[in-house]
Design an enzyme around this catalytic site. Structure first.
Site, PDB file in Angstrom:
ATOM      1  N   ASP A 269     -17.708  30.520 -16.722  1.00 48.85           N
ATOM      2  CA  ASP A 269     -16.549  30.768 -15.893  1.00 48.85           C
ATOM      3  C   ASP A 269     -16.240  29.470 -15.164  1.00 48.85           C
ATOM      4  O   ASP A 269     -17.091  28.576 -15.046  1.00 48.85           O
ATOM      5  CB  ASP A 269     -16.812  31.913 -14.906  1.00 48.85           C
ATOM      6  N   TYR A 270     -15.015  29.349 -14.694  1.00 50.25           N
ATOM      7  CA  TYR A 270     -14.585  28.080 -14.117  1.00 50.25           C
ATOM      8  C   TYR A 270     -15.512  27.648 -12.980  1.00 50.25           C
ATOM      9  O   TYR A 270     -15.685  28.365 -11.994  1.00 50.25           O
ATOM     10  CB  TYR A 270     -13.154  28.194 -13.625  1.00 50.25           C
TER      11      TYR A 270
END
Length: 789
Positions: free
Chosen positions: A305-306
């Site tokens: 995930d970012y």
């Protein structure tokens, strides 16, 4: 770089040989790479990220995420520098700022050329984008949110939608979509409830798998997120710690991902931000290697995930530096760092060269990335940046028609009351009141481009046509007037007086209240917009109360990203409707239901609570968490409206349950058959639902579990026969020793139209030796609908 220039990179390269298996081509390319080039394939670059508005005061910033010091760490690196040894991914080329189709194509080609110019071997970067409510780019169709898909109980429809989204993305040169969200709702206060498909693992798994099939049918890799446990955070707080037992993880959280891999072969999985009992998911080799790879046989890529990789250092503090975090995430099983290279850069090279990190871990991840690039055709001799982009119409008439169909099928009629449908009243004066009736943004989720990006570009408008509910209702019936009454958030009551006056002068009031989705405190729903309790946001509950006090019949329409407690409204409203962010065509869909043009058939994928503090509210409760615990606690466990519930303008009867066997072996199956009749005067849809209850088990089990469902359309008087083929594997659960087992014992078979309306009941006995089952078990209950029954 033109096509001839690209072809130079492919001269005398064995891995460009199309006659070789994809795995062989990827391996040959891997062997041709230097260590730095292999590491380059594990990184990414987000060129268009302007979401950290560092030139503005902090209180005026509209951020994509908090903790900007981490998030902007890779943002100052020019693309050419980030690509000097090659690059794995280009991040959100289309979805970061509002670009026209011409501008988007030009920017995509520019970035591709930079990467290719810097790549010794001519390896293009893979392009990924968000696609939770459609392709998240300027001017693209905004479909209903995932929670609305859940309300359709219609996998085939979700698959059609995902295929349309995938076609648009593929035409734009996009290779991977960051969707679907397979988190199972555990706490309605969590801001990202809107992104989920509901609170039941089977419903989420079925619809999520359908989305994967649709998206990947268009050649776009689907990404399952967030693996795993993100939705079970304490108090529903975003990024909050997850205090979850291994059994709950195995039986509630993981099956949705497992189903989407087993039945739809999803190509990618995204790590969760959360920690599970103290261990961050992104550092958990049990999750990403033992379970995902070894037990389930997943061969695709794991993407972070970012900024989840540097979070291991900055937030979880299980690593001292971003470079240490990168080594930790890589060893646990993450293959690609998104959206920018921070932990997967030079630090990995240094650790391999010093002997601290095995190069095989680099090879393992790079091999998976390269294999996907081969499979996508990026490493074919004929591939060029120009040839990767086609004709783009992101908001076609076909898209909008599909968005309308989903929206109409997702609206849930909670109570027709005395006022619905409006055509039976033939009202002369209709007061339409409430913030969600006049602001089209309230129809869309936080990952819809108008809510996700355009708040920073107000001069660009919506980019698409989104009629408000007032506009749409005015097209359905005459005599409509509008008063806002209040905003979604805030305590401004100055509009109450005008709203109350309009109500007093009207024959009926449509009060449309609920959410405005945003990011990190910029809305009442969405990522980082968690709720303290389940009362309507702002002063909307007071607004509805003031309208009800006028004595004019009030139909309450809730447009939201989560369920809100409606116990103080339900008994007083003249009608009650729930719509979960129905997208750009939501106005027409809701207006159609209110007017009676559309016969509602949506069902609740989450329960509607009675009390604002009632948590946890999901139906998956053992005896001590259900209505059977009455008297044990002073807290009422009964929802206002149960999971699977939805009313209609016609009526249905489910009857005649028959089982093909009264006894089956632990490796056997049975068929449960019921008749469904439309006993009303209009054609409509009913969702027939089958639940199982394990009477005695090794551990405390939910009193009922959705095990099969089918949405059927029936003419007045029509009867169909619905047959569920239930394999014994569908009774499997994690036993006392955490092994997944099918055991002997009695099962109750319950069939009806919601988790609380199950008129058809029978029993089947399972006999034989206890079986331990694994990833090859049957996970789906096939359903056959026979007409002319």
């Amino acid at each position: 770089m033109n096509g001839s220039a690209v072809s130079k990179h492919f001269e005398n390269r064995e891995w460009r040989d199309l006659s070789l298996p994809a795995e062989k081509r990827a391996e040959l390319l891997l062997q041709a790479m230097t260590l730095a080039e292999k590491v380059g394939q594990l990184g990414s670059r987000w060129v268009g990220n302007d979401m950290a508005e560092t030139e503005k005061p902090a209180e005026e910033q509209l951020n994509v995420a908090p903790m900007q010091d981490v998030f902007t760490a890779g943002g100052s690196v020019p693309l050419a520098e980030a690509s000097r040894h090659g690059l794995g991914h280009l991040t959100r080329v289309w979805g970061s700022v509002p670009l026209s189709v011409y501008e988007g194509k030009a920017e995509l080609l520019r970035q591709h050329r930079v990467v290719l110019d810097r790549s010794r071997l001519g390896v293009p970067a893979l392009v990924h984008e968000e696609c939770l409510t459609g392709f998240t780019t300027y001017g693209a169709t905004v479909y209903p949110t995932a929670l609305a898909w859940g309300a359709t109980f219609d996998p085939a429809l979700v698959e059609r939608m995902a295929a349309a989204i995938g076609r648009d993305m593929a035409a734009a040169g996009v290779h991977q979509g960051l969707s679907p969200v397979l988190d199972v709702v555990r706490d309605y206060r969590w801001g990202r409830v809107e992104e989920t498909l509901g609170e039941d693992p089977y419903l989420v798994g079925m619809l999520g798998s359908a989305y994967v099939r649709g998206l990947q049918s268009s050649g776009v890799i689907a990404t399952l997120k967030h693996f795993a446990g993100y939705s079970a955070s304490r108090a529903g707080r975003n990024h909050g710690p997850v205090s979850i037992g291994r059994r709950e993880l195995l039986d509630v959280i993981l099956p949705t991902f497992e189903m989407a891999l087993a039945s739809a072969e999803a190509g990618s999985v995204m790590t969760s931000y959360a920690d599970l009992d103290g261990l961050p998911a992104g550092a958990d080799s049990w999750l990403f290697t033992q379970v995902l790879r070894d037990e389930w046989g997943f061969a695709g890529t794991v993407v972070s995930d970012y900024w989840a990789v540097p979070f291991l250092a900055s937030m979880h503090r299980v690593a001292a530096t971003p470079e240490d975090a990168g080594a930790l995430a890589l060893a646990a099983g993450t293959d690609v760092e998104l959206p920018d290279t921070i932990g997967f850069g030079a630090g990995l090279i240094e650790r391999v060269e010093s002997g601290e990190l095995s190069e095989e871990l680099i090879d393992r991840a790079a091999r998976r990335v390269l294999l996907q690039k081969v499979q996508l055709g990026l490493l074919d001799p004929s591939w060029t940046p120009e040839g990767s982009v086609g004709s783009c119409d992101f908001d076609s008439a076909e898209n909008r028609a599909l968005a309308l169909e989903i929206a109409e099928r997702s609206v849930v009629l909670l109570d027709a009351g005395t006022a619905l449908p409006l055509d039976r009243l033939a009202p002369r004066r209709v007061a339409v009141v409430g913030p969600c009736a006049g602001d089209p943004r309230t129809f869309m989720g936080c990952y819809a481009f108008p809510n996700h990006v355009l708040p920073r570009y107000p001069e660009r408008g919506m980019g698409i046509s989104v009629p408000t509910l007032f506009d749409a209702l005015s097209n359905e019936i005459t005599g409509c007037v509008y008063e806002q009454g209040s905003a979604v958030l805030g305590d401004d009551r100055s509009g109450f007086a005008a709203a109350v006056e309009a109500a007093r002068e009207a024959d009926v009031v449509i009060a449309c209240v609920g959410d405005l989705s945003g990011l990190f405190g910029q809305g009442s729903s969405g990522e980082g917009c968690d709720a303290e309790d389940l009362r309507l946001p702002g002063v909307q509950a007071e607004l509805v109360d003031a309208l009800l006090e006028t004595g004019t019949p009030v139909v309450v329409v809730v447009v939201s990203g989560r369920p809100y407690a409606l116990g103080e409204i339900a008994g007083r409203a003249a009608g009650l409707v729930q719509a979960f962010f129905p997208g750009q065509e939501g106005g027409a869909a809701i207006a159609g239901v209110l007017s009676g043009r559309v016969v509602p058939g949506g069902k609740l994928p989450v329960q509607i609570p009675r009390h604002v503090g009632g948590q946890p509210g999901t139906y998956l409760q053992p005896a001590l968490g259900s209505v059977e615990s009455a008297g044990i606690s002073g807290l009422e466990a009964v929802p206002l409206y149960p999971f699977g519930y939805g009313s209609s303008y016609t009526t249905f009867e489910v009857s005649g349950l028959e089982l093909s066997a009264e006894e089956i072996a632990t490796d056997g199956s049975f068929v449960a058959t019921v008749k469904v009749r439309n006993t009303g005067a209009r054609r409509g849809d009913e969702v027939v639902q089958l639940y199982l209850h394990d009477v005695v088990a090794q551990v405390a089990r939910p009193l009922k579990l959705l095990t099969g469902f089918a949405r059927v359309s029936l003419d007045p008087g029509e009867v169909v026969e619905v047959a569920f083929e239930v394999d014994a594997d569908r009774t499997a659960y994690s036993g006392a020793d955490l092994r997944r087992i099918v055991e002997a014992g009695e099962l109750e078979v319950l069939v009806g139209t919601s988790s609380a309306d199950l008129p058809c009941r029978a029993a089947v006995r399972v006999v034989g030796e206890t079986r331990v089952v694994g990833h090859d078990r049957t996970m789906v209950t096939p359903v056959v609908v026979r007409r002319n029954a």
